[in-house]
Write an enzyme that holds these catalytic residues in place. Structure first.
Site, short mmCIF file in Angstrom:
data_model
loop_
_atom_site.label_atom_id
_atom_site.label_comp_id
_atom_site.label_asym_id
_atom_site.label_seq_id
_atom_site.Cartn_x
_atom_site.Cartn_y
_atom_site.Cartn_z
N HIS A 70 15.88 43.68 27.60
CA HIS A 70 15.79 42.22 27.67
C HIS A 70 17.15 41.59 27.96
CE1 HIS A 70 13.78 38.48 27.32
NE2 HIS A 70 12.95 38.79 26.37
N ASP A 122 0.12 47.98 43.16
CA ASP A 122 -0.50 49.11 43.86
C ASP A 122 0.60 49.98 44.45
OD1 ASP A 122 -1.87 50.86 45.49
OD2 ASP A 122 -3.09 49.33 46.48
#
Length: 441
Positions: free
Chosen positions: A156, A375
C-alpha cells in the site's frame, strides 16, 4: 474441507525486461504515499479450467507467458521492482525484482470453492514470509483440474486500488496481446504536486495482531436485495436515491451499531471510515490517471445519543459525508487538496486515539474497478476475491454481473457471531459459496 495440499514449484525474482534508466532510479514518496498504511493489499483472480487444459503443456505455456509479460509490465511499473527505504521515505528503483511463485495445488478448483469454502484457506494462495521492503509479491496456483488462481500482494506504500487495477490491466493486456497499451502516467507525478511533509501525530498506526481473534466472512447482496434496501429509504431521507455502495455500507453499519448497543446496553459513539478516490472528482485533469496513492479517508460519525434506528439515518450520514467531500474535491486547488488530506488524516488519527470508548469501523471499496476484465489470454476470471484479514475491516467488491456487491467483513469472533445471525443480515444476504451458473463459461 481439509487444508490445501500446495507444492511450491518455482520461486524467483522477476525483473523488468528493460533496465530502468538512471534518472528514474530513485522515487520519493508523495504526501499520499507517506501516509498510506504499511500493509500489503491482497487480491485473488480465479480462472476455471478450459478444454485446452487437457492438452499437454498448455498450463506450462500459460505460466511462461505470465512470467514474460510480467517482466514487460514491470518496465512501465518499474518502482514495483524496487525496494522501499524507510530511512528517506523513498523507493530505490534498482530492478531487483518482484517475488514470483508458481505452485501446484492438489485439488479441484470448482470443488474447493463450491463445497463449504473456508475463507482462511484462500490465504494459502498468496506468497508469504518475504522481506518487508519488497513491494509486489505474486503466486500463480495451478489446480489439478487445470484451473488457475493468481494471487497478488501489493504494498500500500505505493499503490491504492486504482494503481493496482492499472497494473493488472496492463499485465493482462500484454499477456494476451504481446503489446503494451501505450503511455502511462509517471509514478513521480504526484510527488511534484504533493511533496512529503512533516506530519506530527497524524500517521495512522498499523493494526495490531494482538487481541481477540478476528474472523472474516463473505456476504453477498444481489441486485434484488439492493433494490429492496433502496425501497426502505423513505421520503424523509436526505438521500432518496442513494448509490448501491452507500446503501450497502450504511446497512452494514446499521447492523453493527445495533449489535453494539445491545452488547453495551446503550448507544455509543460510532464512526465509519472509508476512502474516497480523488480521480474523476477533481477538476484537475492531471490527477485523472495518476499512479500511486490518491485518496482521502473520510469519517462518517454518529454521536452517542444521535438518532440511529432506521436505515435512513445511516444513509443520510454516509451520503452527506460522501456528497460534501466530493463537492469540495471538485473545486479544490492543489493546496486545498493538501489541506483536506491532512485534515481528514488528523480526524482519523483522533478517532482511533479514542480507543475503546467509541466504535470504529474501517472500510474500503473495490467496486467499479475493472477486476473482471483481467483476461491473460484464456478468458476472464469467474471470481475475484479478497482473503481473510487479521484486523477489523469491511471490504466491498462487485459481484461478477456488476449489479450486486460482495461484502467481506472482518470482525472480532464474538461480534461476528452476532452479526451473522442478525435478522436483517439473514434476510438480505447470501453466504452460499456460488450458484451453478458461475461454473458456466
Amino acid at each position: 474441507m481439509a487444508d490445501l495440499d500446495i507444492q511450491i514449484q518455482l520461486r524467483k525474482m522477476v525483473k523488468p525486461s528493460t533496465p530502468t534508466p538512471n534518472h528514474l532510479r530513485s522515487l520519493k514518496l508523495s504526501l499520499f504515499d507517506q501516509m498510506a498504511p504499511h500493509i500489503f493489499v491482497p487480491i485473488l483472480f480465479h480462472y476455471l479450467p478450459s478444454s485446452e487444459c487437457n492438452t499437454d503443456g498448455i498450463t506450462d505455456q500459460r505460466c511462461d507467458k505470465l512470467q514474460k509479460s510480467l517482466a514487460q509490465t514491470l518496465t512501465k511499473f518499474y518502482p514495483l521492482a524496487g525496494r522501499f527505504c524507510k530511512d528517506d521515505l523513498s523507493i530505490h528503483c534498482n530492478d531487483e525484482g518482484v517475488e514470483y511463485v508458481e505452485s501446484k495445488v492438489n485439488a479441484d478448483l470448482a470443488e474447493f470453492l463450491h463445497q463449504g469454502l473456508r475463507i482462511e484457506l484462500l490465504n494459502d494462495l498468496l506468497p508469504t514470509d518475504l522481506p518487508s521492503n519488497l513491494l509486489l509479491r505474486l503466486q500463480v496456483n495451478v489446480f489439478s483440474c487445470g484451473g488457475i488462481v493468481i494471487g497478488i500482494n501489493i504494498s500500500h506504500i505505493l499503490a491504492d486500488g486504482f494503481t493496482l487495477g492499472s497494473f493488472v490491466k496492463e499485465w493482462a493486456h500484454i499477456s494476451q496481446t504481446g503489446t503494451t497499451n501505450g503511455c502511462l502516467p509517471s509514478f513521480g507525478h504526484l510527488l511534484l504536486l504533493f511533496p512529503p511533509t512533516e506530519l506530527s501525530g497524524s500517521q495512522v498506526s498499523l493494526p495490531s495482531n494482538i487481541g481477540p481473534k478476528i474472523v472474516t466472512r463473505r456476504f453477498v447482496f444481489d441486485a434484488l436485495a439492493i433494490a429492496e434496501l433502496k425501497d426502505r429509504i423513505n421520503s424523509s431521507a436526505t438521500f432518496t436515491r442513494p448509490t448501491r455502495l452507500v446503501v450497502v455500507l450504511s446497512f452494514i453499519w446499521k447492523v453493527l451499531v445495533s449489535n453494539s448497543s445491545a452488547k453495551h446496553g446503550h448507544s455509543r459513539g460510532s464512526s465509519l471510515l472509508f476512502p474516497i478516490n480523488l480521480r474523476g472528482k477533481s477538476n484537475l485533469s492531471s490527477l485523472e490517471h495518476a499512479l500511486g496513492n490518491l485518496y482521502v479517508t473520510v469519517v462518517a460519525s454518529l454521536e452517542e445519543n444521535q438518532l440511529r434506528k432506521e436505515l435512513n439515518d445511516f444513509v443520510n450520514v454516509v451520503g452527506s459525508t460522501t456528497r460534501d467531500t466530493s463537492a469540495c474535491i471538485a473545486k479544490a486547488s492543489i493546496d486545498d487538496i493538501t489541506s483536506m488530506f491532512v485534515s481528514c488524516g488528523t480526524e482519523v488519527v483522533n478517532k482511533l486515539g479514542l480507543g475503546d470508548t467509541i466504535d470504529i469501523y474501517p472500510s474500503t471499496s473495490w467496486c467499479r474497478f475493472p477486476w473482471y476484465e483481467a483476461d491473460f489470454g484464456w478468458g476472464k476470471p469467474f471470481w475475484v476475491s479478497s482473503v481473510s484479514k487479521p484486523f477489523e475491516v469491511i471490504i466491498l467488491n462487485d459481484t461478477k454481473d456488476g449489479d450486486g456487491i460482495e461484502a467481506w467483513v472482518s470482525l472480532k469472533e464474538n461480534e461476528m457471531i452476532e452479526f451473522e445471525k442478525d435478522p436483517d443480515i439473514l434476510s438480505y444476504t447470501s453466504k452460499v459459496a456460488f450458484d451453478s451458473s458461475m461454473w458456466i463459461k
